[in-house]
Structure formats: C-alpha cells, structure tokens
Design an enzyme around this catalytic site. Structure first.
Site, short mmCIF file in Angstrom:
data_model
loop_
_atom_site.label_atom_id
_atom_site.label_comp_id
_atom_site.label_asym_id
_atom_site.label_seq_id
_atom_site.Cartn_x
_atom_site.Cartn_y
_atom_site.Cartn_z
N ARG A 122 -18.70 -13.13 20.44
CA ARG A 122 -19.13 -12.11 21.40
C ARG A 122 -19.06 -12.58 22.84
NH1 ARG A 122 -25.67 -11.83 20.24
NH2 ARG A 122 -26.17 -13.91 20.99
N GLY B 271 -16.14 -21.78 21.77
CA GLY B 271 -16.83 -23.06 21.98
C GLY B 271 -18.34 -22.90 21.92
N GLY C 277 -41.69 -29.48 27.40
CA GLY C 277 -40.98 -29.92 26.19
C GLY C 277 -40.18 -31.18 26.46
N HIS D 156 -17.35 -60.32 20.56
CA HIS D 156 -18.13 -60.85 21.68
C HIS D 156 -17.29 -60.82 22.95
CE1 HIS D 156 -20.88 -63.49 23.86
NE2 HIS D 156 -19.82 -64.15 24.26
#
Length: 464
Positions: A36, A40, A180, A443
């Site tokens: 609509r 994505g 939040g 490393h």
C-alpha cells in the site's frame, strides 16, 4: 473478466514480504505482491536503514570531537541537520528502488494498493484505479506493525514525535524526553544526545534495554550517563501537558510524581500488528493482542493462509521476517523447510556503545533450570579495541555447565552488531565450548574477545 490467478500472493513488501516473493519466484511459483505504501516496508523506508544512516552521522560527529586523541586536528565542528536527514532519506530511497528492481528481475507482479481478503483464496486490491480481485491457493500476510500509541501520549508531529517524525525532524530538540528504552527509543536518544540535545530517557521496567542481559544493560547505562543522558528507570509518563513550544511531562516512580519541561518528546513504547481492515476475523484467523497466532511454520490454521514477520509476533526483527518468508515460500513450493529457532535470532541495537545478543541471558538460563558457566572479557584487554580508541565494552558468554552448549552470548561496545554473527553461527550449529576454544581467531581483531570470553567461562582466559 476472470480474476488473475497466482500460486502465491504476498500482502506487504517489507523485509518479510519481498523476500518471500523473491524466493517463491526462484522456486518457479507465479507470485504477486500487494503493497500500500513503499517497497521495502517500514524497515527500509522508516526504520532499520534510515536510522542507521542517521546514527552513522552522529558516530562520525562524535569521532570528530575526539580528533585530538588520534593526533588529528579538527576545528569549527558543526553539523547541518537537514543535510544529515537528506543523506538518510537518500540511502532509504536507493535501497527501496533496488527492491523494485529485484522484484521485476524475478518476474514478481507488484500491485500498489490496499489489500483485503473478502473470501478464502481471494485478495481484493483497492487503488486509485479502482478495485481488482486476484486469487491464489497460498496467501502470505506480511503487513508488519506500527508504533503503539498510549492514551495521552499521542504524537502531534510538533511537540510529540513518533519514529517517523524523529527520522525527518523539522528542528533540533534542545530538551528531549524519550519514552521507552528498547532499541528504537535508545537509538534516537543516542542520536539526538550526540548532536547536543539534553536527553532524558524514561523506562517503565527496572532497567534500560530491558530484554538484554542485566550486566550488559548496566554497562550500557553507565556509558549513556557518561555521555550526558539522564536515565529514569521504573518510571511512567502519566500525562503530557502541551502548550506552544513546551511539554510538561508528569513522571511517576515509587516515590511519587514530579514534573519536568521538554520541547520535544519521542514516544517509543512498542508496536502493534497491522491486523485491522484485512477481513481476518471473518476468515477465522486467531488474533492475540494485535498479532496473528501461527505455528512454527507460520501457518494460521486457515488452509493456505500464512503470517510472517512482525504481524506474527516477537521477536520483531527484519531478519526474522526475511527468514520466515524464505521458509514459507519453500513450504509452498513443496520443499523441505526448517522452522526457525527463536534462540538463534540475534538482536542488535545501534546506540553508542552498540549492543548485540543471541540466545538466553544468564538470568533466563538459570530460570530455565540450567547450571551455567559464565565468561566475560573486557574491551580494555583487546589490542584492536585499544588501537581503535574503543576500550569501553564487554563480551559475555553463557554455557550449560553439563554439556558445554553455548546458551547465549551478549555484547556491548564498538561494532558488536557485526561480531555477534560468530556466536549466531555457533548457536545454529549447536557448538560447544570445545569447538569455540579450538577455533583460531585472527589477530589483531575485536573478535579475539569472543574467544577469550569462552576461555574465561572455563577459567582459561589468557589476556586477563
């Protein structure tokens, strides 16, 4: 005219829907996608991707202020908020266009419009040109979710923002309240705080990032406070009084209610599934607290009707939606599909410092009856972290003491959202501590800390 018929119709072209469509097409199914708004979905246009672009700008800005530490000179530092937002929108637009190309390449029919399910096996698509019906034996609901709105905390786009307003801010907040502290809330708090907003975060639970391991939450909180954020836990916003250019927030904790003034509020109090207006109840689809009830294969119980991604419940993550999309497409095409194990899905939060985790927290592992071995390794003990100028962080591992199974891994620090995948593979392959100990990590890399955190769980850490 007879309705066009497909093997599979997908409603919603977010990370679940468009991936399901592509996989179905790869397997030889005729596929249609109904969307609509944007190819994505929220993730790509108004969520995961554009927020990461904003956060990258904030990260670079933060590093510019640290230039002297690296022997560099940077003077007259500043930013252009409109340009930061424009870059973020351009990134989203580029990727949205890419999805259109992928669907076309895979010969997926794309229909832009509102979908409803008037009868079993039928999807009605309403667009500016009218309504057309298409049919399929298999329909996948991938309609996603939207921001939860609490009464009295409704967004107005001026003083009170949703994530959408926060992604395209008309002005830079001076005094910001974020309601939040989940991933969305803490990422916006991190972005605006880095750019200079005086930021307060309110969390109703007893800690920030409440789904994370308690130790990781505590470590992250310490860093947020160091960066100038004010964190209020076990606190509720009971009311917002709005007047021109100002919001008075009524904040309630165990001691009572206090008021504080802000010029901007961002509400990030969770999400609700997009289940309305589709005609699901009439078809007999079970809905529980705005989410469609499904089994491990995303089947709704209504023959030929599946639900994936956010609409099908937690975890509300794009990568979970995509994986479910692939699984359902393979199921429809008659392939041997494997259900997703929730314990192998990683969660990533892109604040500064980053947070990433997979599997059980220490608390949840103990509650599930496991005797655990826990390992930890700090960034300060890692050569690459020090060379990067990122010594603040920690890697934590949780093992089953009896079997050596890796039950969970939790990290906070630079680039941990990229590191977590090593432990995700470990969980998927049912790795034991022995396998991880015998793995040779390169490393100098941050990933060496992952090895050390395993060694530490068994009293064998080398660099601590």
């Amino acid at each position: 005219m007879a309705a066009k018929s497909f093997d599979m119709i997908v409603i919603g072209a977010g990370p679940g829907g468009y991936v399901a469509a592509i996989r179905g097409a790869q397997l030889g199914l005729s596929v249609a996608v109904v969307e609509r708004e944007h190819l994505g979905g929220i993730c790509l246009n108004w969520g995961c991707i554009p927020t990461k672009a904003l956060l990258r700008s904030a990260e670079v800005f933060h590093l510019m202020h640290r230039a002297k530490e690296f022997g560099l000179k940077a003077e007259g530092l500043g930013y252009d908020l409109d340009a930061v937002v424009a870059r973020s929108r351009a990134v989203a637009k580029q990727l949205s266009g890419g999805i259109g190309h992928l669907l076309k390449k895979n010969k997926v029919t794309v229909l832009m419009g509102e979908a409803t399910l008037p009868r079993p096996g039928v999807v009605a698509v309403k667009s500016g040109a009218g309504t057309e019906e298409i049919t399929a034996k298999n329909i996948i609901l991938a309609t996603g979710a939207r921001a939860r709105v609490l009464p009295g905390l409704e967004a107005d786009g001026d003083l009170v923002w949703t994530y959408k307003h926060a992604l395209t801010p008309k002005r830079m907040p001076k005094k910001l309240l974020v309601i939040g502290s989940g991933a969305i809330g803490i990422e916006f708090a991190s972005f605006f705080n880095t750019l200079g907003a005086e930021t307060t975060v309110v969390e109703v639970m007893d800690r920030v990032l409440p789904v994370e391991d308690a130790e990781i939450s505590a470590f992250a909180k310490k860093q947020f406070v160091k960066q100038g954020m004010k964190i209020l836990e076990k606190t509720t916003v009971v009311k917002l009084d709005r007047s021109p250019g100002k919001v008075v927030a009524h904040l309630q904790d165990a001691k009572g209610t206090v008021t504080a003034d802000f010029d901007t509020v961002i509400s990030a109090v969770g999400i609700v599934g997009n289940v309305e207006g589709l005609g699901l109840e009439a078809l007999g689809v079970k809905i529980d607290r705005t989410h469609v009830v499904v089994d491990e294969f995303c089947r709704t119980g209504v023959p030929g009707l599946y639900a994936i991604g956010d609409i099908a419940g937690a975890p509300w993550l794009a990568h979970k939606a995509s994986h479910e999309g692939v699984m359902v497409a393979e199921l429809i095409a008659g392939k041997h599909a494997h259900p997703i194990k929730p314990g192998t899905i990683a969660g990533c939060t892109y604040c500064t410092p980053q947070v990433a985790s997979v599997g059980l927290t220490e608390e949840k592992a103990k509650a599930a009856g496991y005797t655990v071995k826990v390992g930890r390794f700090p960034f300060i003990g890692n050569g690459k972290a020090i060379a990067l100028g990122e010594p603040e962080g920690m890697v934590k591992t949780v093992f089953d003491a009896k079997t050596g199974e890796l039950l969970g891994a939790h990290m906070v620090g630079a680039e941990v959202t990229e590191l977590i995948q090593g432990y995700v593979i470990g969980r998927t392959l049912e790795t034991t501590e022995e396998d991880l100990m015998h793995t040779v990590f390169p490393h100098p890399t941050l990933s060496e800390m992952m090895h050390e955190a395993v060694l530490d769980a068994y009293g064998r850490a080398l660099h601590m």
